[in-house]
Design an enzyme around this catalytic site. Sequence first.
Site, mmCIF file in Angstrom:
data_model
loop_
_atom_site.group_PDB
_atom_site.id
_atom_site.type_symbol
_atom_site.label_atom_id
_atom_site.label_comp_id
_atom_site.label_asym_id
_atom_site.label_seq_id
_atom_site.Cartn_x
_atom_site.Cartn_y
_atom_site.Cartn_z
ATOM 1 N N TYR A 25 0.829 -1.202 0.000
ATOM 2 C CA TYR A 25 0.000 0.000 0.000
ATOM 3 C C TYR A 25 0.870 1.261 0.000
ATOM 4 C CZ TYR A 25 -3.558 -3.382 1.544
ATOM 5 O OH TYR A 25 -4.393 -4.468 1.653
ATOM 6 N N HIS A 84 0.192 -12.251 1.385
ATOM 7 C CA HIS A 84 -0.564 -11.295 0.579
ATOM 8 C C HIS A 84 -0.606 -11.714 -0.886
ATOM 9 C CE1 HIS A 84 -1.353 -6.697 -0.121
ATOM 10 N NE2 HIS A 84 -2.430 -7.450 -0.275
#
Length: 329
Positions: free
Chosen positions: A60, A144
């Site tokens: 992010y 992830h």
Amino acid sequence: MTEAPRRRRLGRGAVEVTELGFGAAGIAGLYAPVGEERARQAVDAAWEAGVRYFDTAPHYGLGLSERRLGAALRGRPRGEYTVSTKAGRLLVPHAGGGDDLADGFAVPATHRRVWDFSADGVRRSLEESLTRLGLDRVDVVYLHDPDDHGEQAFGEAYPALERLRAEGVVGAIGAGMNQAEMLTRFVRDTDVDVVLCAGRYTLLDHRALDALLPEAAARGVSVVAGGVFNSGLLADPRPGARYDYARAPGAVLERALRLQEVTERHGVPLRAAALRFPLGHPAVAGVLLGARSAAEVRDAVGLLRCPVPDALWAELRAVGLLPDHAPVP
């Protein structure tokens, strides 16, 4: 004062999350820039509302999310909140210039992402995340998006997470993905505490209901539901709205508009029904909602407490928009 979100335990361990969690991708410039002060105010508003679960990732904003979240939480009592981050992408310095919008973030492209689900990569990723967060521990680590790296994720990354949990370095381990199928395999074949299922258990997409959620419930594994607005379509269904990070197809948009017609007929905003729906399943410990501002946080907390009548869920079932076997809040 608005009632604080309730706490729920992840799996069979001791880590707890609030039923509403703060997704920190937005404060790292997801799709559009967000200033430092606005990002800080968003985290402050979440804290003031009783939110105590904060989710981030190196991906992010090329580490910006972790840095901003860590700075905003600094000085808060460490035992009062839960932080999750992710492993699977290492950040490597990059001098090529430009921006990161190709990967969705309006930040300078100071680094590039390198997939790495090796045991060493997992440990290195966690160490770097702790540095960016300014913390000595995180509570949850998810693998992830291992979609195209299944063999290494199960063979190397997952055992590394298991060792980190056994050593007490992290409290809970799991995987976070935009699909339900591989998450079901994690639930069946490993000893994860929690899986983060993004966009696959929503009012619009019920794929996790067939196998993932029943398996999780049977095995005592918790599910955190992310992407409950399906990239924004369920927040504001209109032509051009995003669905799964791209422009919503016509048939999907039409279904979202039908959902909105039903919810509004019962005096309930579609956003409120979408936020509340996943919490009806016993395997779901909480929902993650991304926020870019204090106003968005306060809106989410209000939506969580918006009454949703049984008649609304009954009508959604009657018109074929909700499976008969989907539990509701």
